[in-house]
Design an enzyme around this catalytic site. Structure first.
Site, mmCIF file in Angstrom:
data_model
loop_
_atom_site.group_PDB
_atom_site.id
_atom_site.type_symbol
_atom_site.label_atom_id
_atom_site.label_comp_id
_atom_site.label_asym_id
_atom_site.label_seq_id
_atom_site.Cartn_x
_atom_site.Cartn_y
_atom_site.Cartn_z
ATOM 1 N N ASN A 85 0.802 -1.222 0.000
ATOM 2 C CA ASN A 85 0.000 0.000 0.000
ATOM 3 C C ASN A 85 0.843 1.285 0.000
ATOM 4 O O ASN A 85 0.301 2.380 0.090
ATOM 5 C CB ASN A 85 -0.934 0.026 1.215
ATOM 6 C CG ASN A 85 -2.050 -0.999 1.108
ATOM 7 O OD1 ASN A 85 -1.837 -2.097 0.607
ATOM 8 N ND2 ASN A 85 -3.226 -0.655 1.567
ATOM 9 N N VAL A 92 0.306 6.633 -1.239
ATOM 10 C CA VAL A 92 -0.081 5.895 -0.034
ATOM 11 C C VAL A 92 -1.548 5.496 -0.181
ATOM 12 O O VAL A 92 -2.428 6.362 -0.247
ATOM 13 C CB VAL A 92 0.121 6.743 1.246
ATOM 14 C CG1 VAL A 92 -0.329 5.968 2.476
ATOM 15 C CG2 VAL A 92 1.582 7.169 1.386
ATOM 16 N N CYS A 93 -1.816 4.204 -0.277
ATOM 17 C CA CYS A 93 -3.176 3.714 -0.517
ATOM 18 C C CYS A 93 -3.887 3.424 0.798
ATOM 19 O O CYS A 93 -3.606 2.420 1.467
ATOM 20 C CB CYS A 93 -3.134 2.457 -1.370
ATOM 21 S SG CYS A 93 -2.550 2.770 -3.036
ATOM 22 N N LEU A 94 -4.785 4.327 1.163
ATOM 23 C CA LEU A 94 -5.592 4.174 2.379
ATOM 24 C C LEU A 94 -7.002 4.652 2.089
ATOM 25 O O LEU A 94 -7.189 5.688 1.431
ATOM 26 C CB LEU A 94 -5.010 5.022 3.525
ATOM 27 C CG LEU A 94 -3.778 4.499 4.271
ATOM 28 C CD1 LEU A 94 -3.307 5.567 5.260
ATOM 29 C CD2 LEU A 94 -4.079 3.201 5.013
ATOM 30 N N THR A 99 -7.632 7.118 -1.432
ATOM 31 C CA THR A 99 -6.724 6.565 -2.445
ATOM 32 C C THR A 99 -6.894 5.051 -2.565
ATOM 33 O O THR A 99 -6.132 4.394 -3.266
ATOM 34 C CB THR A 99 -5.263 6.897 -2.084
ATOM 35 O OG1 THR A 99 -5.025 6.535 -0.718
ATOM 36 C CG2 THR A 99 -4.972 8.369 -2.276
#
Length: 445
Positions: A85, A92-94, A99
């Site tokens: 992530n 930043v994949c959250l 995202t």
């Protein structure tokens, strides 16, 4: 709206900076609170352990109605993906950042903020980060376990190489050959009698430089243990395995070389010790020029000596060669504790840039203690709002030494051997106390 967002950001920054959390740090330039730098120190018992991971936060005028933009900057120039992530390009994949698609209720709300984002990112730095990849549950179990193990191995290696070693080498001006470049090492020297005004926009903003140097000294033995563990698991020259979810420009590629990492870690430790010792000569020059830091430290020294006398505290304090930048304290072990009867010398080194650079302290008398590293560096909680007050630092060191029932906190793991015994079984604790008492008795020899 604009004023409200700035007020909210300022408040959140202040709250995190006041919080004694040893794994998070935030900073911004005074003139630009919308652009914030944050540091997350990797959690214990994960492949990210005690690594220094930096992130850039950009807050828009709609904050907190809308989440900030977050970019990972510890990526080895966009070449290293540290997590399923956390991409090599810094993405930043959250779900709370919008995202990544999340479950209902996981999206951003104005009740969240800077700290909740940092904690969410920190939670990605787990003991098995492979699990963060969507579809993990459906993977083939046997090949999956192999991938998980190999993924952890390469993250541990790159955490040391990129987040710790490269960062500290850059701070210290250490070249490939391990030598410190004089031009870099001396770049912070300036006339200590003058207030030097520089254009902030032209000066690199490195708010975590001193923090990382001090933490490196805390965690040095843990880094060496990670190296040893790595050497037992993989061979030098072995190529990293590519994970199924890694793409051509979003991967973590390279080869293991723990022998080289160990050499570089030892060079960093040597350079840091030399830098610390070098403060004494710099300090004498500042004293000769009657610099403000020298005058301030001399005054503080006299005040602390007087305070000890008035309160009847037995600890003795003196300057080395009349240099206000190097103090020696003799600490007398607290009666009715395991330290009773001990006599310990501590040396306090102060930078001519104090308090921007915080004191570095070494126990010159060996003491087996879970809050003192093998080389004598104490782990203590710096006084958050009194960084410039030396007496507060002294009190914080003594408090760390004498604390009867400290809460378990792996972020204070500076002496792995003592820490393991202190927090182990009842038999382990007995062994810890015996070794502590033995070092107290030896302090009188």
């Amino acid at each position: 709206m604009a004023d409200h967002s700035v007020f909210r950001i300022t408040k959140e920054l202040s709250e995190i900076q006041k919080n004694p959390d040893l794994s998070l740090a935030v900073a911004c330039r005074d003139i630009d609170v919308r652009n914030v730098k944050a540091l997350i120190i990797g959690p214990h018992e994960t492949p990210y352990e005690f690594g220094f991971f930096e992130f850039a936060f950009k807050f828009n005028r709609d904050y907190p109605r809308k989440s900030p933009q977050v970019t990972a900057t510890t990526t080895n120039g966009g070449r290293c993906r540290f997590n399923p992530n956390i991409y090599a390009n810094g993405r930043v994949c959250l779900s709370i950042l919008g995202t990544w698609r999340g479950e209902r209720g996981e999206e951003w709300s104005a009740a969240q903020g800077l700290e909740s984002i940092l904690l969410s990112i920190q939670s990605l730095m787990s003991s098995n980060p492979y699990e963060n990849e969507p579809g993990f549950e459906d993977a083939n179990e046997q090949s999956d376990k192999k991938n998980q193990k190999e993924y952890v191995q390469k993250i541990r290696h790159e955490t040391l190489r990129i987040s710790v070693i490269q960062r500290l080498e850059e701070y210290l001006g250490i070249g490939v050959d391990g030598q410190v470049t004089p031009a870099v090492a001396n770049k912070e020297e300036y006339d200590l009698d003058m207030d030097v005004v520089e254009d902030e926009s032209t000066v690199p903003f490195e708010p975590f430089k001193d923090l990382c140097k001090r933490r490196f000294l805390w965690y040095y033995d843990s880094y060496l243990i990670s190296v040893q563990k790595g050497k037992e698991e993989v061979k030098d020259g072995q190529t990293f395995s590519r994970m199924p979810f890694e793409g051509a420009s979003n991967t973590m590629e390279g080869k293991f070389n723990y022998t080289e990492l160990e050499r570089r870690l030892r060079n960093i430790k040597k350079a840091l010790d030399e830098e610390t010792d070098g403060w004494a000569a710099e300090g004498l020059a500042a004293k000769a020029n009657e610099g403000t830091v020298a005058v301030n430290l001399q005054r503080q020294y006299e005040q602390v000596v007087e305070s000890f006398k008035r309160s009847g505290i037995p600890h003795n304090l003196e300057l080395v060669d009349e240099n206000p930048f190097v103090w020696i304290m003799t600490y007398f072990g607290k009666p009715m504790t395991n330290l009773d009867g001990g006599l310990f010398k501590l040396r306090f080194f102060f930078s001519p840039r104090f308090p921007e650079e915080q004191p570095r302290i070494r126990f010159e008398t060996r003491l087996f203690h879970h809050r003192i590293s093998a080389d004598g560096t104490p782990c203590y909680f710096s006084p958050v709002n009194r960084r410039e007050d030396v007496k507060s630092h002294i009190e914080a060191v003594i408090e760390a030494l004498e604390e009867d029932s400290p809460p378990y906190d792996p972020r204070t793991l500076v002496n792995p051997e003592a820490f393991k015994l202190f927090w182990g079984t009842a038999e382990d604790r007995k062994m810890y106390n015996r070794r502590l008492r033995r070092s107290v008795n030896q302090s009188l020899e």
